[in-house]
Design a protein around this motif. Structure first.
Motif, mmCIF file in Angstrom:
data_model
loop_
_atom_site.group_PDB
_atom_site.id
_atom_site.type_symbol
_atom_site.label_atom_id
_atom_site.label_comp_id
_atom_site.label_asym_id
_atom_site.label_seq_id
_atom_site.Cartn_x
_atom_site.Cartn_y
_atom_site.Cartn_z
ATOM 1 N N TRP A 90 -10.476 5.756 66.878
ATOM 2 C CA TRP A 90 -11.088 6.708 65.957
ATOM 3 C C TRP A 90 -12.559 6.968 66.275
ATOM 4 C CZ3 TRP A 90 -8.352 2.374 64.560
ATOM 5 C CH2 TRP A 90 -9.075 1.222 64.249
ATOM 6 N N GLY A 91 -13.044 6.487 67.424
ATOM 7 C CA GLY A 91 -14.348 6.904 67.903
ATOM 8 C C GLY A 91 -15.531 6.079 67.480
ATOM 9 N N THR A 92 -15.354 4.776 67.282
ATOM 10 C CA THR A 92 -16.472 3.880 67.035
ATOM 11 C C THR A 92 -16.531 2.843 68.150
ATOM 12 O OG1 THR A 92 -15.093 2.510 65.584
ATOM 13 C CG2 THR A 92 -16.462 4.208 64.541
ATOM 14 N N TYR A 93 -17.633 2.096 68.152
ATOM 15 C CA TYR A 93 -17.929 1.165 69.233
ATOM 16 C C TYR A 93 -17.670 -0.265 68.781
ATOM 17 C CZ TYR A 93 -20.806 -1.090 72.909
ATOM 18 O OH TYR A 93 -21.261 -1.850 73.964
ATOM 19 N N LEU A 94 -17.062 -1.061 69.660
ATOM 20 C CA LEU A 94 -16.838 -2.474 69.406
ATOM 21 C C LEU A 94 -17.718 -3.277 70.350
ATOM 22 C CD1 LEU A 94 -12.938 -2.494 69.091
ATOM 23 C CD2 LEU A 94 -14.620 -2.415 67.231
ATOM 24 N N THR A 95 -18.661 -4.016 69.801
ATOM 25 C CA THR A 95 -19.486 -4.902 70.615
ATOM 26 C C THR A 95 -18.988 -6.327 70.423
ATOM 27 O OG1 THR A 95 -21.742 -5.586 71.187
ATOM 28 C CG2 THR A 95 -21.281 -5.229 68.842
ATOM 29 N N CYS A 96 -18.984 -7.098 71.496
ATOM 30 C CA CYS A 96 -18.327 -8.408 71.496
ATOM 31 C C CYS A 96 -19.350 -9.517 71.704
ATOM 32 C CB CYS A 96 -17.255 -8.449 72.586
ATOM 33 S SG CYS A 96 -15.973 -7.202 72.320
ATOM 34 N N GLU A 97 -19.419 -10.426 70.747
ATOM 35 C CA GLU A 97 -20.384 -11.515 70.779
ATOM 36 C C GLU A 97 -19.795 -12.669 71.585
ATOM 37 O OE1 GLU A 97 -21.970 -10.191 66.346
ATOM 38 O OE2 GLU A 97 -21.048 -12.164 66.608
ATOM 39 N N GLU A 98 -20.494 -13.028 72.660
ATOM 40 C CA GLU A 98 -19.940 -14.030 73.570
ATOM 41 C C GLU A 98 -20.647 -15.379 73.409
ATOM 42 O OE1 GLU A 98 -18.641 -14.384 78.279
ATOM 43 O OE2 GLU A 98 -20.545 -13.472 77.732
ATOM 44 N N ASN A 99 -21.655 -15.684 74.203
ATOM 45 C CA ASN A 99 -22.251 -17.018 74.230
ATOM 46 C C ASN A 99 -23.251 -17.231 73.094
ATOM 47 O OD1 ASN A 99 -21.066 -18.220 76.737
ATOM 48 N ND2 ASN A 99 -22.002 -16.400 77.650
ATOM 49 N N PRO A 107 -26.059 -25.134 58.687
ATOM 50 C CA PRO A 107 -24.910 -25.476 59.535
ATOM 51 C C PRO A 107 -23.854 -24.375 59.621
ATOM 52 C CG PRO A 107 -24.825 -26.675 57.447
ATOM 53 C CD PRO A 107 -26.178 -26.037 57.528
ATOM 54 N N ASN A 108 -23.833 -23.446 58.659
ATOM 55 C CA ASN A 108 -22.829 -22.388 58.689
ATOM 56 C C ASN A 108 -23.278 -21.142 59.435
ATOM 57 O OD1 ASN A 108 -20.921 -23.834 57.307
ATOM 58 N ND2 ASN A 108 -21.195 -22.783 55.348
ATOM 59 N N GLU A 109 -24.556 -21.054 59.791
ATOM 60 C CA GLU A 109 -25.020 -19.827 60.456
ATOM 61 C C GLU A 109 -24.270 -19.543 61.754
ATOM 62 O OE1 GLU A 109 -27.030 -16.273 60.883
ATOM 63 O OE2 GLU A 109 -27.063 -17.603 59.143
ATOM 64 N N PRO A 110 -23.944 -20.527 62.589
ATOM 65 C CA PRO A 110 -23.164 -20.207 63.799
ATOM 66 C C PRO A 110 -21.793 -19.617 63.495
ATOM 67 C CG PRO A 110 -24.200 -22.362 64.011
ATOM 68 C CD PRO A 110 -24.380 -21.935 62.588
ATOM 69 N N HIS A 111 -21.243 -19.905 62.316
ATOM 70 C CA HIS A 111 -19.932 -19.364 61.954
ATOM 71 C C HIS A 111 -19.999 -17.856 61.701
ATOM 72 C CE1 HIS A 111 -18.859 -23.575 60.127
ATOM 73 N NE2 HIS A 111 -18.949 -23.596 61.450
ATOM 74 N N ARG A 112 -21.184 -17.323 61.581
ATOM 75 C CA ARG A 112 -21.375 -15.897 61.311
ATOM 76 C C ARG A 112 -21.540 -15.095 62.596
ATOM 77 N NH1 ARG A 112 -23.642 -15.524 55.896
ATOM 78 N NH2 ARG A 112 -25.479 -14.314 56.490
ATOM 79 N N HIS A 113 -21.314 -15.761 63.719
ATOM 80 C CA HIS A 113 -21.472 -15.126 65.033
ATOM 81 C C HIS A 113 -20.307 -15.532 65.937
ATOM 82 C CE1 HIS A 113 -25.502 -13.954 63.753
ATOM 83 N NE2 HIS A 113 -25.572 -15.172 63.234
ATOM 84 N N GLY A 114 -20.040 -14.699 66.921
ATOM 85 C CA GLY A 114 -18.876 -14.899 67.775
ATOM 86 C C GLY A 114 -17.742 -13.970 67.380
ATOM 87 N N TRP A 115 -18.097 -12.826 66.773
ATOM 88 C CA TRP A 115 -17.101 -11.887 66.278
ATOM 89 C C TRP A 115 -17.127 -10.573 67.048
ATOM 90 C CZ3 TRP A 115 -14.142 -14.419 62.921
ATOM 91 C CH2 TRP A 115 -14.700 -15.437 62.135
ATOM 92 N N VAL A 116 -16.078 -9.788 66.903
ATOM 93 C CA VAL A 116 -16.079 -8.399 67.337
ATOM 94 C C VAL A 116 -16.711 -7.582 66.218
ATOM 95 C CG1 VAL A 116 -14.668 -6.390 67.920
ATOM 96 C CG2 VAL A 116 -14.052 -8.653 68.819
ATOM 97 N N THR A 117 -17.731 -6.792 66.568
ATOM 98 C CA THR A 117 -18.521 -6.064 65.574
ATOM 99 C C THR A 117 -18.427 -4.566 65.834
ATOM 100 O OG1 THR A 117 -20.035 -7.938 65.351
ATOM 101 C CG2 THR A 117 -20.850 -5.786 64.626
ATOM 102 N N GLU A 118 -18.108 -3.805 64.793
ATOM 103 C CA GLU A 118 -17.905 -2.366 64.914
ATOM 104 C C GLU A 118 -19.170 -1.602 64.513
ATOM 105 O OE1 GLU A 118 -14.669 1.090 63.524
ATOM 106 O OE2 GLU A 118 -14.709 -0.869 62.524
#
Length: 626
Positions: free
Chosen positions: A247-256, A299-310
């Motif tokens: 549908w024409g949006t961008y997916l950026t992928c969080e890696e390391n 301790p939970n902040e890393p859990h908020r990263h490592g996702w596919v973001t639109e």
């Protein structure tokens, strides 16, 4: 080396230092056993869509006819070892945009070699270390959205800082030069350029406010002191590969993402932190100046990263959305296709030795013009198992199959994959789906340390089918074909499209598959993309020493593969020291945009510090490129 001075390490070496991985993986054993069953050329290695598994009835004749690809429309080039860009005869190239170039007039002149960018201008320039990118049309305008994967502190910071941030301002500057750039591009061929001050231009950084959706959003696992709702994370980081929604949006992928978190106090790592390589000192000293990145305090902040973001490139005011239903791991890219019944399917690789390949399937269906609500937040995450007989299946990650809650499955997707017995892989990176055929390719970049210990989850990492060699410094590309030509199917057949190698050094499996020759050899396939004609473009990120087992392979490069015949030809060579990563095409397909990351020497300016950049490549006769 100081406590925080890890800037000279590659991300792979950084992970190996923090979280050593096994030298072997499950896929290697699968391939080895499959080769033993059928012989080296008996089906495991297939050199075209009509060979091996493809000829066994998995694909019908109609599909095979659709998969016919055009012959190469260029004369393949040789290797290079210099600090220049080389393309075939009849093609030209120019630099489109470099790290530090202004996106807005107020940032004119902001970049200089020393002392570096000011904090005020650091989010108004083109970011550092370009990676995945996609092209969009927005109200008749051509827009490129591109990732900036990471920083090079020894280049980006003042010399006096010696590669380690000396204060909070320097940390903020590093945060701002990473993330994502949205920019309008106009013109063609040698006149193509970035439109400064376009209303669509935007920088998305480690500080940008975002939202989350899916089963993990709002759970206790993602709540922090600053966000008691667990619904409003800040920042996207280590943005590696990319994707484009239907549908024409961008997916950026969080890696390391793990490399951005550290601790200022003694802390025993949890099982989740161990599996994701989190602990000790971060790569950029963020935790010293910002407690958000200190796991002893958040301790939970890393859990908020490592996702596919639109990200919506058409709306500069929109908040990016982290889709937790797609799982948390070191995402390389996100390849979206559609099942026969209209469900959305996203293929993803977890780029670390001994980790897995995943697939997400939506519960809802979609057709053009219909609402997209829930398509990336309501569905099932699967992980791949590859079998010796060249079949495979997608294993659902559910509370019933894993014994974990829905939120735990997604936040700790790696651990869920281990519980169901997924096949461990050689660094699964970019995944690309053939637009003309129901087949999917994954670059398994390499595994230099196979055979000593299991992965961080204790999974067997012995030689297996798609990972057939010990001490695999060359890598390979695995291909799978969903049953019934339907990406929604839970079963598939697989083979190897290519095993990279060096036939001038070896006369065994390390020479590579027969479609690897002295004239096209390479190592460490990484980025991949299909063009409109069904040709597979392959980018490398490997050893460019041109010595020993890599003799004759030269600099990193971009090649083109014909899925129908298995032929591969070299199209471009990068400056020494650089990775070729990120590829998209202009809307008229007459220009290819290619990312050049972390170049050595003084490319592209010939003087001063090297700068990552995007180049534009076109044919002199004005014909299409891909």
């Amino acid at each position: 080396m100081s406590k925080h001075d890890t800037s000279d390490l590659s991300w792979d070496d950084f992970d190996e230092m923090r979280d050593p991985r096994a030298d072997a993986n499950g896929f290697d054993a699968v391939v080895e056993r499959a080769i033993g069953r059928r012989g080296f050329l008996g089906g495991v290695l297939a050199f075209g869509s009509g060979a091996a598994v493809f000829g066994s009835g998995v694909l019908g004749s109609a599909t095979s006819a659709r998969a016919q690809a055009a012959a190469f429309d260029f004369a393949p080039i040789g290797i290079a070892t210099d600090h220049e860009i080389h393309v075939p005869a009849g093609y030209q190239w120019k630099t489109l945009v470099r790290y530090g170039d202004p996106l807005f007039a107020e940032a004119d002149g902001a970049y200089n070699d020393e002392p570096g960018l000011s904090v005020a201008m650091s989010d108004k320039i083109f970011g550092e270390n370009t990676d995945g990118m996609e092209t969009f049309e927005v109200d008749g305008r051509q827009v490129i959205v591109v990732n900036s994967e990471y920083a090079n502190p020894k280049i980006n910071l003042p010399a006096a800082s010696a590669g380690t941030p000396a204060n909070a301002d320097e940390v903020m500057m590093l945060k701002n030069i990473q993330g994502v750039t949205v920019m309008e591009v106009s013109g063609t061929r040698d006149g193509v350029s970035v439109v400064k001050d376009s209303p669509l231009n935007r920088r998305i950084t480690h500080e940008t406010q975002m939202t989350m959706d899916g089963p993990a959003a709002g759970s206790d696992l993602v709540k922090t002191k600053a966000d008691a709702t667990g619904m409003a994370p800040k920042g996207t980081m280590n943005n590696c590969g990319s994707g484009k929604t239907l549908w024409g949006t961008y997916l950026t992928c969080e890696e390391n993402f793990n490399g951005y978190f550290g601790t200022t106090a003694e802390k025993e790592p949890t099982a989740g932190e161990k599996r994701y390589g989190i602990g000790g000192s971060s790569r950029y000293a963020y935790e010293v100046y910002d407690e958000r990145f200190d796991i002893s305090k958040e301790p939970n902040e890393p859990h908020r990263h490592g996702w596919v973001t639109e990200i919506d490139p058409a709306d500069p005011t929109s908040a990016p959305v982290k889709h937790t239903a797609l799982g948390r791991f070191k995402h390389e890219n996100a390849e979206m296709v559609q099942a026969a019944d209209g469900r959305i399917v996203v293929y993803m690789g977890d780029d670390e030795r001994g980790e897995f390949i995943y697939r997400y399937v939506s519960n809802g269906t979609w057709a053009e013009g219909q609402p997209t609500d829930g398509l990336l937040s309501d569905g099932t995450l699967y992980v791949a198992r590859f079998n010796d007989d060249q079949t495979g299946e997608w294993l659902p990650l559910t509370p019933e199959t894993t014994g974990m809650s829905a939120a735990e499955i997604l936040v700790f997707a790696r651990m869920a994959g281990s519980k169901v017995g997924a096949t461990t892989m050689d660094r699964p990176e970019w995944i690309a789906a053939n637009p003309l055929n129901a087949e999917v390719y994954c670059a398994l970049t390499n595994n230099k340390n196979r055979g000593v210990k299991p992965n961080a989850g204790g999974d067997d990492t012995a030689v297996n089918g798609p990972n057939p060699r010990e001490t695999n410094n060359y890598g390979q590309i695995v291909r799978w074909m969903p049953s019934g030509e339907d990406h929604g199917s839970d079963d598939f057949a697989w083979d190897l499209y290519v095993m990279a190698g060096n036939p001038t050094v070896y006369d065994n499996a390390y020479a590579g598959s027969p479609n690897v020759t002295e004239g096209n050899m390479f190592n460490s396939p990484d980025g991949m993309a299909f063009d409109s004609k069904g040709m597979l473009w392959i980018q490398t990120d490997g050893d460019d020493s041109n010595e020993g087992e890599f003799a004759g392979q030269g600099n990193n490069q971009m090649l083109v593969g014909n899925p129908e015949t298995g032929e591969i030809a070299r199209f471009l060579t990068a400056p020494n020291g650089a990775e070729v990563t990120g590829l998209c095409w202009s809307l008229d397909r007459k220009t290819a945009f290619v990312g050049i990351q972390h170049p050595g020497g003084s490319w592209p300016d010939g003087a001063g510090k090297p700068r990552s950049a995007i180049i534009a490549v076109w044919r002199e006769d004005g014909a299409t490129v891909g």
